[in-house]
Write a protein that holds these residues in place. Structure first.
Motif, PDB file in Angstrom:
ATOM      1  N   ILE A  56       0.886  -0.989  -0.022  1.00 26.23           N
ATOM      2  CA  ILE A  56       0.026  -0.119  -0.311  1.00 26.23           C
ATOM      3  C   ILE A  56       0.798   1.283  -0.206  1.00 26.23           C
ATOM      4  CG2 ILE A  56      -2.102   1.447   1.402  1.00 26.23           C
ATOM      5  CD1 ILE A  56      -2.326  -1.382   2.447  1.00 26.23           C
ATOM      6  N   ASN A  57       0.524   1.836  -1.013  1.00 21.10           N
ATOM      7  CA  ASN A  57       1.496   3.579  -1.131  1.00 21.10           C
ATOM      8  C   ASN A  57       1.295   4.187  -0.263  1.00 21.10           C
ATOM      9  OD1 ASN A  57       3.031   1.910  -3.210  1.00 21.10           O
ATOM     10  ND2 ASN A  57       1.559   2.045  -4.621  1.00 21.10           N
ATOM     11  N   HIS A  58       1.801   5.508  -0.342  1.00 20.32           N
ATOM     12  CA  HIS A  58       2.056   6.852   0.558  1.00 20.32           C
ATOM     13  C   HIS A  58       1.320   7.640  -0.490  1.00 20.32           C
ATOM     14  CE1 HIS A  58       2.459  10.010   2.954  1.00 20.32           C
ATOM     15  NE2 HIS A  58       3.661  10.572   2.067  1.00 20.32           N
ATOM     16  N   SER A  59       0.535   8.719  -0.243  1.00 23.58           N
ATOM     17  CA  SER A  59       0.037   9.701  -0.688  1.00 23.58           C
ATOM     18  C   SER A  59      -0.172  10.033   0.737  1.00 23.58           C
ATOM     19  CB  SER A  59      -0.769   9.333  -1.150  1.00 23.58           C
ATOM     20  OG  SER A  59      -0.814  10.458  -2.251  1.00 23.58           O
ATOM     21  N   ARG A  60       0.923  11.958   1.006  1.00 23.75           N
ATOM     22  CA  ARG A  60       0.429  12.345   2.003  1.00 23.75           C
ATOM     23  C   ARG A  60      -0.844  13.433   1.459  1.00 23.75           C
ATOM     24  NH1 ARG A  60       4.618  16.929   5.325  1.00 23.75           N
ATOM     25  NH2 ARG A  60       2.537  18.052   6.162  1.00 23.75           N
ATOM     26  N   LYS A  61      -0.587  14.020   0.289  1.00 26.23           N
ATOM     27  CA  LYS A  61      -2.498  14.601  -0.221  1.00 26.23           C
ATOM     28  C   LYS A  61      -3.125  14.027  -1.201  1.00 26.23           C
ATOM     29  CE  LYS A  61       1.616  18.293  -1.340  1.00 26.23           C
ATOM     30  NZ  LYS A  61       2.172  18.715  -2.027  1.00 26.23           N
ATOM     31  N   ASN A  62      -2.956  13.269  -1.341  1.00 24.68           N
ATOM     32  CA  ASN A  62      -4.323  12.215  -2.070  1.00 24.68           C
ATOM     33  C   ASN A  62      -4.346  10.482  -1.902  1.00 24.68           C
ATOM     34  OD1 ASN A  62      -4.444  14.268  -4.264  1.00 24.68           O
ATOM     35  ND2 ASN A  62      -2.608  13.218  -4.868  1.00 24.68           N
ATOM     36  N   SER A  63      -4.290  10.140  -0.213  1.00 22.38           N
ATOM     37  CA  SER A  63      -4.487   9.447   0.657  1.00 22.38           C
ATOM     38  C   SER A  63      -6.199   8.876  -0.187  1.00 22.38           C
ATOM     39  CB  SER A  63      -4.220   9.128   1.549  1.00 22.38           C
ATOM     40  OG  SER A  63      -4.995  10.070   2.679  1.00 22.38           O
ATOM     41  N   ASN A  64      -6.764   7.889   0.094  1.00 19.85           N
ATOM     42  CA  ASN A  64      -8.248   7.168  -0.128  1.00 19.85           C
ATOM     43  C   ASN A  64      -8.109   6.112   1.302  1.00 19.85           C
ATOM     44  OD1 ASN A  64      -6.541   4.711  -1.399  1.00 19.85           O
ATOM     45  ND2 ASN A  64      -7.364   5.090  -3.340  1.00 19.85           N
ATOM     46  N   CYS A  65      -7.569   5.931   2.025  1.00 16.59           N
ATOM     47  CA  CYS A  65      -7.734   5.005   3.371  1.00 16.59           C
ATOM     48  C   CYS A  65      -6.654   5.636   4.376  1.00 16.59           C
ATOM     49  CB  CYS A  65      -6.531   3.755   2.968  1.00 16.59           C
ATOM     50  SG  CYS A  65      -7.315   2.895   1.843  1.00 16.59           S
ATOM     51  N   GLN A  66      -7.480   5.130   6.097  1.00 14.96           N
ATOM     52  CA  GLN A  66      -7.218   5.908   6.677  1.00 14.96           C
ATOM     53  C   GLN A  66      -6.640   5.039   7.758  1.00 14.96           C
ATOM     54  OE1 GLN A  66     -10.356   8.443   8.116  1.00 14.96           O
ATOM     55  NE2 GLN A  66      -9.222  10.144   6.310  1.00 14.96           N
ATOM     56  N   PRO A  67      -5.567   4.676   8.349  1.00 16.94           N
ATOM     57  CA  PRO A  67      -5.225   3.811   9.438  1.00 16.94           C
ATOM     58  C   PRO A  67      -6.210   4.035  10.621  1.00 16.94           C
ATOM     59  CG  PRO A  67      -3.565   5.358   9.201  1.00 16.94           C
ATOM     60  CD  PRO A  67      -4.572   6.153   8.057  1.00 16.94           C
ATOM     61  N   ASP A  71      -2.154   8.162   4.492  1.00 18.30           N
ATOM     62  CA  ASP A  71      -0.454   9.519   4.260  1.00 18.30           C
ATOM     63  C   ASP A  71       0.186   8.042   5.850  1.00 18.30           C
ATOM     64  OD1 ASP A  71       1.253  11.307   5.938  1.00 18.30           O
ATOM     65  OD2 ASP A  71      -0.364  12.515   6.750  1.00 18.30           O
ATOM     66  N   TYR A  72       1.692   7.801   5.581  1.00 17.03           N
ATOM     67  CA  TYR A  72       2.404   6.988   6.488  1.00 17.03           C
ATOM     68  C   TYR A  72       2.343   7.856   7.424  1.00 17.03           C
ATOM     69  CZ  TYR A  72       3.785   3.913   2.790  1.00 17.03           C
ATOM     70  OH  TYR A  72       3.825   3.216   2.025  1.00 17.03           O
ATOM     71  N   GLY A  73       2.220   9.388   7.684  1.00 10.82           N
ATOM     72  CA  GLY A  73       2.092   9.992   9.368  1.00 10.82           C
ATOM     73  C   GLY A  73       3.708  10.587   9.394  1.00 10.82           C
ATOM     74  N   GLU A  74       5.011  10.137   8.353  1.00 12.17           N
ATOM     75  CA  GLU A  74       5.959  10.833   8.976  1.00 12.17           C
ATOM     76  C   GLU A  74       5.879  12.612   8.359  1.00 12.17           C
ATOM     77  OE1 GLU A  74       8.885  10.793  10.582  1.00 12.17           O
ATOM     78  OE2 GLU A  74       8.821   8.423  10.115  1.00 12.17           O
ATOM     79  N   ARG A  75       6.636  13.199   9.667  1.00  6.80           N
ATOM     80  CA  ARG A  75       6.674  14.763   9.927  1.00  6.80           C
ATOM     81  C   ARG A  75       8.213  15.132  10.136  1.00  6.80           C
ATOM     82  NH1 ARG A  75       3.200  13.061   7.377  1.00  6.80           N
ATOM     83  NH2 ARG A  75       0.761  14.275   7.546  1.00  6.80           N
ATOM     84  N   ARG A  76       8.764  14.436  10.975  1.00 11.51           N
ATOM     85  CA  ARG A  76      10.071  14.919  11.505  1.00 11.51           C
ATOM     86  C   ARG A  76      11.128  15.283  10.143  1.00 11.51           C
ATOM     87  NH1 ARG A  76      12.113   9.504  14.410  1.00 11.51           N
ATOM     88  NH2 ARG A  76      11.550   8.443  12.249  1.00 11.51           N
ATOM     89  N   LYS A  77      11.486  16.683  10.564  1.00 14.60           N
ATOM     90  CA  LYS A  77      12.173  16.939   9.249  1.00 14.60           C
ATOM     91  C   LYS A  77      13.267  17.020   8.449  1.00 14.60           C
ATOM     92  CE  LYS A  77      14.098  21.382   8.442  1.00 14.60           C
ATOM     93  NZ  LYS A  77      14.799  22.683   9.462  1.00 14.60           N
ATOM     94  N   ASP A  78      14.475  15.670   9.282  1.00 15.25           N
ATOM     95  CA  ASP A  78      15.456  15.227   9.368  1.00 15.25           C
ATOM     96  C   ASP A  78      15.086  13.796   8.269  1.00 15.25           C
ATOM     97  OD1 ASP A  78      14.085  13.443  11.236  1.00 15.25           O
ATOM     98  OD2 ASP A  78      15.954  12.640  12.090  1.00 15.25           O
TER      99      ASP A  78
END
Length: 72
Positions: free
Chosen positions: A16-27, A55-62
């Motif tokens: 299942i692929n990642h898309s922050r802007k176009n996700s069609n599923c929510q965990p 959206d995998y939910g990763e937001r850490r800048k590094d």
């Protein structure tokens, strides 16, 4: 259009692929037999053959700097 009201789908998360802007599923986390399980729930109607994205939910800048596709 075919409607599925309830379905158990056993897939590996790596498919299942990642898309922050176009996700069609929510965990969502559900407890099944006293064990937490991550379930993906459709956030809109999904066409037959359409890829699943969440959206995998990763937001850490590094991490985002190392993997800029996570910001897409």
């Amino acid at each position: 259009m075919k409607t599925v009201r309830f379905c158990f789908l056993f897939v590996q998360g790596r498919l299942i692929n990642h898309s922050r802007k176009n996700s069609n599923c929510q965990p969502k986390v559900f407890v099944i037999r006293d064990q937490p399980r991550l379930i993906l729930v459709a956030s809109r109607d999904i066409e037959i053959g359409e890829e699943l994205y969440y959206d995998y939910g990763e937001r850490r800048k590094d991490i985002i700097e190392t993997f800029p596709w996570l910001n897409e």
